[in-house]
Motif scaffolding. Structure first.
Motif, mmCIF file in Angstrom:
data_model
loop_
_atom_site.group_PDB
_atom_site.id
_atom_site.type_symbol
_atom_site.label_atom_id
_atom_site.label_comp_id
_atom_site.label_asym_id
_atom_site.label_seq_id
_atom_site.Cartn_x
_atom_site.Cartn_y
_atom_site.Cartn_z
ATOM 1 N N GLU A 41 -25.436 27.946 17.372
ATOM 2 C CA GLU A 41 -24.440 28.599 18.869
ATOM 3 C C GLU A 41 -23.486 28.708 17.777
ATOM 4 O O GLU A 41 -22.948 30.045 18.087
ATOM 5 C CB GLU A 41 -24.862 28.018 19.658
ATOM 6 C CG GLU A 41 -26.225 27.758 20.539
ATOM 7 C CD GLU A 41 -26.456 29.416 20.896
ATOM 8 O OE1 GLU A 41 -25.500 30.338 21.102
ATOM 9 O OE2 GLU A 41 -27.945 29.300 20.602
ATOM 10 N N CYS A 42 -22.419 27.677 17.177
ATOM 11 C CA CYS A 42 -20.999 28.282 16.835
ATOM 12 C C CYS A 42 -21.739 29.223 15.656
ATOM 13 O O CYS A 42 -20.693 29.949 15.236
ATOM 14 C CB CYS A 42 -20.747 26.959 16.695
ATOM 15 S SG CYS A 42 -19.920 26.488 18.140
ATOM 16 N N ARG A 44 -23.199 31.728 15.193
ATOM 17 C CA ARG A 44 -23.184 32.851 15.505
ATOM 18 C C ARG A 44 -22.946 32.550 16.438
ATOM 19 O O ARG A 44 -23.443 33.081 17.463
ATOM 20 C CB ARG A 44 -24.569 33.180 15.000
ATOM 21 C CG ARG A 44 -25.773 33.262 13.906
ATOM 22 C CD ARG A 44 -26.742 33.108 14.282
ATOM 23 N NE ARG A 44 -27.089 31.567 14.557
ATOM 24 C CZ ARG A 44 -28.326 30.867 14.807
ATOM 25 N NH1 ARG A 44 -28.980 32.545 15.378
ATOM 26 N NH2 ARG A 44 -28.764 30.277 15.228
ATOM 27 N N PRO A 45 -21.773 33.109 17.036
ATOM 28 C CA PRO A 45 -20.761 33.547 17.816
ATOM 29 C C PRO A 45 -20.423 34.742 18.440
ATOM 30 O O PRO A 45 -20.996 35.283 19.497
ATOM 31 C CB PRO A 45 -19.108 33.070 17.751
ATOM 32 C CG PRO A 45 -19.521 33.514 16.352
ATOM 33 C CD PRO A 45 -20.508 33.213 15.693
ATOM 34 N N ASN A 51 -23.842 34.292 26.768
ATOM 35 C CA ASN A 51 -22.772 33.116 25.840
ATOM 36 C C ASN A 51 -21.741 33.594 24.639
ATOM 37 O O ASN A 51 -21.554 32.618 24.617
ATOM 38 C CB ASN A 51 -23.784 31.661 26.102
ATOM 39 C CG ASN A 51 -24.246 31.360 25.135
ATOM 40 O OD1 ASN A 51 -25.148 32.774 24.961
ATOM 41 N ND2 ASN A 51 -23.841 30.016 24.596
ATOM 42 N N HIS A 52 -21.839 34.779 24.606
ATOM 43 C CA HIS A 52 -21.736 35.494 22.850
ATOM 44 C C HIS A 52 -20.883 35.844 23.219
ATOM 45 O O HIS A 52 -20.914 36.306 23.948
ATOM 46 C CB HIS A 52 -22.431 35.374 21.596
ATOM 47 C CG HIS A 52 -23.890 34.555 21.726
ATOM 48 N ND1 HIS A 52 -24.995 34.368 21.871
ATOM 49 C CD2 HIS A 52 -23.488 32.807 20.708
ATOM 50 C CE1 HIS A 52 -25.403 33.200 21.150
ATOM 51 N NE2 HIS A 52 -25.007 32.661 20.499
ATOM 52 N N MET A 53 -19.867 36.102 22.550
ATOM 53 C CA MET A 53 -18.576 36.752 21.899
ATOM 54 C C MET A 53 -18.841 38.456 21.978
ATOM 55 O O MET A 53 -19.297 38.775 20.919
ATOM 56 C CB MET A 53 -17.457 36.835 20.935
ATOM 57 C CG MET A 53 -17.028 35.243 21.589
ATOM 58 S SD MET A 53 -15.972 34.479 20.279
ATOM 59 C CE MET A 53 -14.260 35.995 19.805
#
Length: 84
Positions: A41-42, A44-45, A51-53
């Motif tokens: 997950e980190c 591919r932010p 929950n992603h940017m």
């Protein structure tokens, strides 16, 4: 590689720990796979998940900040054509 490690772990500790190796394998698998999922997950932010940017908003903020810096520099040095 982690899957291979988790599959081969009971073969290495099974005789020493007996039936406890099942419990150890479950706990260790849960921890290791959780860390792996967090790392993925980190990596591919900027995807389109809750929950992603939000990359569009991030880019707009960066663009606004750059424009503000360039305006400030051009006001401080009005005769400089390069901007610095």
């Amino acid at each position: 590689t982690m899957t291979g490690y988790l599959i081969l772990l009971p073969l290495t500790v099974g005789q020493a720990w007996g039936w406890y190796s099942i419990l150890v394998e479950l706990v260790l698998s849960w921890v290791m796979l959780g860390i792996e999922a967090s790392a993925t997950e980190c990596e591919r932010p900027m995807l389109r998940r809750s929950n992603h940017m939000p990359i569009e908003r991030y880019c707009l903020v960066v663009m606004d900040n750059v424009q503000q810096v360039l305006e400030t520099v051009s006001k401080a040095n009005p005769g400089n054509t390069v901007g610095w």
